[in-house]
Scaffold this active site. Structure first.
Site, short mmCIF file in Angstrom:
data_model
loop_
_atom_site.label_atom_id
_atom_site.label_comp_id
_atom_site.label_asym_id
_atom_site.label_seq_id
_atom_site.Cartn_x
_atom_site.Cartn_y
_atom_site.Cartn_z
N CYS A 285 6.33 7.18 10.84
CA CYS A 285 7.55 7.63 10.16
C CYS A 285 8.13 6.50 9.31
O CYS A 285 8.01 5.33 9.65
CB CYS A 285 8.58 8.11 11.18
SG CYS A 285 10.06 8.80 10.42
N ASP B 168 11.10 5.78 9.11
CA ASP B 168 12.30 5.27 9.80
C ASP B 168 12.29 3.74 9.89
O ASP B 168 11.33 3.14 10.36
CB ASP B 168 12.34 5.88 11.22
CG ASP B 168 13.69 5.68 11.89
OD1 ASP B 168 14.14 4.51 12.00
OD2 ASP B 168 14.31 6.67 12.30
N ARG C 230 13.58 1.77 11.79
CA ARG C 230 13.57 1.17 13.13
C ARG C 230 12.18 1.14 13.77
O ARG C 230 12.02 0.70 14.89
CB ARG C 230 14.53 1.96 14.05
CG ARG C 230 15.97 1.93 13.56
CD ARG C 230 16.79 3.01 14.24
NE ARG C 230 16.35 4.35 13.89
CZ ARG C 230 16.88 5.47 14.39
NH1 ARG C 230 17.87 5.39 15.25
NH2 ARG C 230 16.43 6.65 14.02
N HIS D 282 8.03 9.18 16.70
CA HIS D 282 9.03 8.47 17.52
C HIS D 282 10.11 9.44 17.97
O HIS D 282 10.51 10.34 17.22
CB HIS D 282 9.63 7.29 16.75
CG HIS D 282 10.48 7.68 15.58
ND1 HIS D 282 11.86 7.73 15.64
CD2 HIS D 282 10.16 8.08 14.33
CE1 HIS D 282 12.34 8.11 14.47
NE2 HIS D 282 11.33 8.34 13.66
N CYS E 230 13.50 11.24 16.05
CA CYS E 230 13.13 11.31 14.62
C CYS E 230 14.02 12.31 13.87
O CYS E 230 14.09 13.49 14.23
CB CYS E 230 11.67 11.72 14.50
SG CYS E 230 11.08 11.75 12.80
CO CO Z 1 11.37 9.60 12.01
#
Ligand code: CO
Length: 214
Positions: free
Chosen positions: A42, A44, A46, A98, A101
């Site tokens: 992803c 993302d 993090r 994750h 998400c």
């Molecule tokens: Co995500």
């Protein structure tokens, strides 16, 4: 100094630390890349691929998008997978979702999100394919977590469907496909308990392209 300008300072400090450990570090790295892994995760912020896997520069080929999707009409991911499999000859392809998400969450709560609608449709399809199992889960957090996992499994299946992947697999037994989930709350990666080979067997007659003449 602006935060943005600080990045260049960080970069110079990083170069310095690398050269202190090995003065030929960049020369060696510039020569070639020979990663064993393709990581699809992803976007993302993090979930940084190299960092969570503890891998160095040159050790993992990375593709990231919202909710780690493998969409058959996405020429970006098709190019990444073909290059990784045919040229880099990666041994492993990892799909890493994750928990928490945002993309998966959006698919659980349908609203009009403009440009994102068509992208999230793939996630809604994963929900539809597994609706029986998901709708039996009453705890909304557990349901969310399970859709994250089921999405990873479905994207692994989407990789197995790809001709370049099948061709290489028939020839060499690689790449191996792995379904992982990362937990934002404790930083731990886990491999999902799923036998992808056996799972694929159920619909092999539909997707197996059989490269018997090669
Ligand atoms: Co995500």
């Amino acid at each position: 100094m602006e935060d943005y300008e600080k990045i260049f300072e960080n970069n110079r400090a990083w170069v310095k630390s690398k050269l202190a450990a090995d003065e030929h570090f960049f020369e060696k790295l510039a020569r070639e890349q020979n990663p064993e892994y393709l990581y699809i995760g992803c976007s993302d912020s993090r979930v940084p691929a190299n960092v969570i896997m503890g891998l160095d520069e040159g050790e993992v080929f990375v593709h990231r998008n919202i909710a780690n999707l493998v969409v058959s009409t996405d020429s970006n991911i098709n190019a990444v997978i073909q290059y990784a499999v045919e040229h880099l000859e990666v041994k492993h392809i990892i799909v890493c979702g994750h928990y928490g998400c945002g993309g998966v969450k959006a698919a659980l709560h349908p609203t009009d999100m403009g440009q994102l609608n068509s992208w999230l449709q793939t996630l809604r399809d994963v929900y539809r394919l597994n609706q029986k199992e998901l709708d039996l889960i009453k705890d909304p957090h557990k349901k969310f977590d399970r859709l994250v996992e089921l999405n990873v499994i479905e994207q692994c299946v989407n990789i197995i469907k790809i001709d370049h992947v099948q061709r290489r697999w028939y020839k060499t037994g690689f790449p191996k496909i792995h379904a992982w989930v990362y937990d934002l709350h404790n930083g731990l990666l886990k491999e999902l308990d799923v036998n992808l080979g056996a799972y694929f067997q159920g619909f092999r007659s539909i997707y197996d392209l059989k490269f018997t003449d090669e």
